[in-house]
Design a protein around this motif. Structure first.
Motif: not given
Lengths: 225, 227
Positions: A154-156, A166-168, B146-147
């Motif tokens: 939930l945090s990363t 990605p980007g969370w 994905a990487g």
């Protein structure tokens, strides 16, 4: 005999899970589960201490006078904690030791370890105490890992340092307040599951340690007396 | 033998004493067993961090060091010549207290630029907010699912990137004092983590100022190699 040992082992994982049912060891549970890998590391360290103290205390239980049993338990536990601490310092990965650092010595005052020494190892034989320690330690490790995975995701947006989304980036679950909230959600989830199971098999569900609506007096705290 | 009901204070004291002696015996033995591994680990850690911020060197760098005003300078030698200096310093101005780090400098006093546009700035100790201030300090390769499935691997020999830390590359004693862009300088910062960004800038400033003030003593002291 095998069945008894299996019972000793399995009760720590679900029915008497130290964190989620007995609610012991809350300090490491909340402080260390911001990442899944920390939960695993702390769980394994505590399991080793628990195994060591349970085995030693059940071996010498007849030599320990009742009046000084608690100081003796603490000395035994502190010895094992120091052994684990130095072993990790010497051989564990740098990043893991840095993250767990100050919490390893605090295993000494972890209620799970002292609680099992007093409630189980002091009354049972060495083999049963070993399996009790293993089950309790594994239950602790599992609940810490589950909470760690949820909080890290939930945090990363990832688990075990592998990003799934990605980007969370959402800070709350990684900080202490988020830990409290998610632990509460996890406890509620656990109780719902247990209640469903009990209703299905036609038994009355009894929440652990009187934590049901009948015994809860929180609404009357300022009205009573 | 059953001692469960012993009530004599003296006997209780003796039993506690025996437990204490046995426990300290075990610990003393184990201290000896792990002492070597722990010490080796500490040296390896310092050397690894130094190797990350310096070009390839040949000397035993941990012993070739000198300290001025709380900043410790390490000299990297290659072919008997001083090729670079690493400085270890700490500042207290972080959002959550102390931030400590290593900075690699050229002998003219500029932050080294490493392969891949990375700067030779490495934060070795911090307790900043995870996900915010910590992002200013951490150099960590981000692994994505994905990487991993595509078989991507981190480039060997290149430090993981960090926008704030990498913006120090090439900044030297002549551009003092360094400031973050918000304060009119040209160091990157992360919105919401300005205090941490400023603290890291302070750290580099402290290193550069100390180097500037003592350059004349540092270079000869570290060029010798062996003291």
């Amino acid at each position: 005999m095998i069945k008894v040992l299996w019972q000793d082992f399995i009760k720590g994982i679900w029915r008497e899970n130290p964190t989620l049912v007995l609610l012991l060891g809350m300090c490491p549970t909340l402080a260390l589960t911001s990442k899944a890998i920390n939960g695993v590391g702390m769980g394994v360290a505590t399991t080793v201490v628990l195994l060591g103290s349970n085995v030693v205390i059940s071996l010498v239980k007849n030599l320990i006078p009742n009046r000084v049993r608690i100081p003796i338990y603490i000395v035994v536990i502190a010895t094992f904690v120091t052994l684990v601490d130095r072993t990790m310092q010497a051989y564990a990965p740098e990043s893991l030791y840095n993250a767990l650092g100050i919490f390893i010595p605090l295993i000494v005052v972890n209620c799970i370890v002292l609680g099992r020494a007093e409630a189980f190892a002091a009354k049972n034989g060495v083999v049963r105490s070993f399996f009790d320690g293993l089950g309790m330690g594994l239950g602790f490790t599992l609940s810490l890992t589950v909470l760690g995975c949820i909080r890290e995701f939930l945090s990363t947006g990832g688990v075990f340092d592998i990003i799934l989304v990605p980007g969370w980036n959402f800070m709350l679950p990684g900080l202490a307040p988020g830990g409290f909230i998610l632990l509460g959600v996890l406890l509620a989830f656990m109780n719902v599951l247990n209640e469903r199971k009990a209703v299905k098999s036609g038994k009355l569900y009894i929440p652990p340690q009187g934590m049901d609506c009948k015994h809860c007096r929180i609404c009357f705290i300022d009205k009573e007396e | 033998m059953n001692l469960k009901n012993v009530k004599n204070s003296l006997a209780l004291g003796v039993i506690l004493g025996i437990v204490g002696v046995v426990a300290s015996g075990v610990l003393a033995w184990f201290y000896g067993v792990t002492e070597h591994a722990i010490e080796a680990g500490r040296i390896r850690k310092t050397n690894q961090a130094l190797a990350m911020v310096l070009p390839a060197f040949e000397n035993d760098i941990a012993s070739n060091a000198i300290e001025f005003d709380g900043v410790k300078f390490y000299g990297a030698l290659s072919g008997g010549k001083l090729i670079a200096v690493a400085a270890e310093a700490a500042v207290q101005s972080g959002y959550a207290g102390e931030i400590s780090g290593l900075v690699g400098l050229s002998d003219s006093g500029a932050v080294l630029e490493l392969k891949g546009g990375r700067s030779a700035v490495l934060i070795t100790g911090q307790q900043e907010t995870p996900g915010l201030g910590a992002n200013v300090c951490n150099r960590q390769n981000v692994k994505t699912l994905a990487g991993i499935l595509r078989g991507e691997k981190a480039e060997p020999g290149v430090l993981p990137g960090n926008a704030v830390l990498d913006s120090f590359a090439g900044k030297g004693v002549d551009s003092l004092p360094l400031q973050v862009k918000k304060d009119g300088g040209d160091i990157e910062f992360i919105t919401g983590a300005t205090i941490t960004s400023r603290a890291v800038t302070d750290l580099v400033n402290k290193v550069l100022e100390t180097y500037k003030a003592h350059q004349g003593e540092i270079i000869p002291a570290l060029s010798g190699g062996v003291k």
